[in-house]
Design a protein around this motif. Sequence first.
Motif, PDB file in Angstrom:
ATOM      1  N   LYS A 207       0.831  -1.208   0.000  1.00 35.92           N
ATOM      2  CA  LYS A 207       0.000   0.000   0.000  1.00 35.92           C
ATOM      3  C   LYS A 207       0.868   1.261   0.000  1.00 35.92           C
ATOM      4  N   LYS A 210       2.421   1.707  -3.433  1.00 38.71           N
ATOM      5  CA  LYS A 210       1.434   2.211  -4.403  1.00 38.71           C
ATOM      6  C   LYS A 210       1.178   3.700  -4.195  1.00 38.71           C
ATOM      7  N   ASN A 238      -0.723 -11.430  -2.863  1.00 36.25           N
ATOM      8  CA  ASN A 238      -1.659 -10.307  -2.806  1.00 36.25           C
ATOM      9  C   ASN A 238      -0.978  -8.949  -2.810  1.00 36.25           C
ATOM     10  N   LYS A 241      -0.368  -8.491  -6.618  1.00 36.57           N
ATOM     11  CA  LYS A 241      -1.500  -8.532  -7.538  1.00 36.57           C
ATOM     12  C   LYS A 241      -2.664  -7.629  -7.096  1.00 36.57           C
ATOM     13  N   LYS A 242      -2.909  -7.537  -5.794  1.00 38.71           N
ATOM     14  CA  LYS A 242      -4.052  -6.755  -5.332  1.00 38.71           C
ATOM     15  C   LYS A 242      -3.684  -5.333  -4.928  1.00 38.71           C
ATOM     16  N   GLU A 243      -2.519  -5.169  -4.314  1.00 37.21           N
ATOM     17  CA  GLU A 243      -2.134  -3.835  -3.855  1.00 37.21           C
ATOM     18  C   GLU A 243      -1.471  -3.024  -4.975  1.00 37.21           C
ATOM     19  N   LYS A 245      -1.318  -4.158  -8.112  1.00 37.40           N
ATOM     20  CA  LYS A 245      -2.053  -4.487  -9.344  1.00 37.40           C
ATOM     21  C   LYS A 245      -1.099  -4.709 -10.519  1.00 37.40           C
ATOM     22  N   THR A 246      -0.076  -5.485 -10.282  1.00 33.98           N
ATOM     23  CA  THR A 246       0.909  -5.771 -11.320  1.00 33.98           C
ATOM     24  C   THR A 246       0.326  -6.677 -12.404  1.00 33.98           C
ATOM     25  N   GLU A 247       0.859  -6.519 -13.614  1.00 34.52           N
ATOM     26  CA  GLU A 247       0.451  -7.340 -14.760  1.00 34.52           C
ATOM     27  C   GLU A 247       1.631  -8.196 -15.214  1.00 34.52           C
ATOM     28  N   GLY A 257      -0.436   1.766 -15.157  1.00 31.16           N
ATOM     29  CA  GLY A 257      -0.315   0.388 -14.699  1.00 31.16           C
ATOM     30  C   GLY A 257       1.131   0.021 -14.415  1.00 31.16           C
TER      31      GLY A 257
END
Length: 350
Positions: A207, A210, A238, A241-243, A245-247, A257
Amino acid sequence: MKKLKHPLLVLFILVLMSANAQEKKKYKIHTVAFYNLENLFDTINDTTKYDEASPIMELNESLRAEAYVKKLHNMAKVVADIGHDDTKNTPAIIGVSEVENRQVLVDLVNEPELLKKDYGIIHFDSPDKRGIDVALLYQKALFKPIDTSSHELLIYDDSTRERVYTRDQLLVSGELEGDLIHIIVNHWPSRSGGEARSRFKRVAAGKLNKRIIDSLQSIDPYAKVFSMGDFNDNPTNNSMKKELKTEADKEDVKLKGIYNPFENQYKKMGLGTTGYRDAWSLFDMILFTQPLLEKDYSSFRFYKAGIFNKSYLTNKEGRYKGYPLRMIDAGLSGGYSDHFPVYVYLVREE
């Protein structure tokens, strides 16, 4: 006329080759890397830190200096080798973790393998309970820092309500040969006590990371931002991927992104940077924002990502064959770190 055909054909080919040579583009390439140096501590007992647990401090006092010299030499050798096969240069920029203080970095960059590259150092003391910090090294001829800041991670243990003292996140903004880039160096909280029990700490770190990236993108949506480090999580966890939001795939990365070039190396190829209990983890990564994926090479863009795992860095036998060769395992005869370094190549048309 028949005698002229061959010479004219040769002349025509030479003209075409000359034209193609003139059209062929040339590119400049630089390495951006990260390396967990695993307990790069000096030989002095600092009473303000818990440095007694470092491998060097656990040695007999008469052997500490020798071990420290060997550790510095080994770390410098690895740093000098990262990307050298392709770029013929040491990394332009390298983030590091598990360093005790600024002085060990001064000693490192003054090793013979690195001295001529004239590395600058950006380091802040962090509140980590073990006394370990992150830092950034950069070739002064290639990178010019503009702004630096240290961002504190405030987290508290749910059961004790006490603060968990861990590493700050280091933000450095500067110009790589005139191109503005931003680099965040991380060493997120460990999995001590188990992955599930400690997960909230790395989620909190995600967090914070980000927020730092968002703050840069609020000023410039096209900001070139790198987030590198030992995240103590895999690309699929998580915190990633969730915090963040990596691709995993370039085509899925939108403006603002974040691309993780190591996710598919982990999921599809089974690669890792550190081993534990007979399993690989890919905790060390370099993530970056979408503008570095664009195809206009008038400024630096992403070309390739990799794990630097040359043979000399690995155990050759025993239970941990193929895993990183630690100095604690090899003794004074050798050994490096319990992590492999990671790197990305950046290219720009000359």
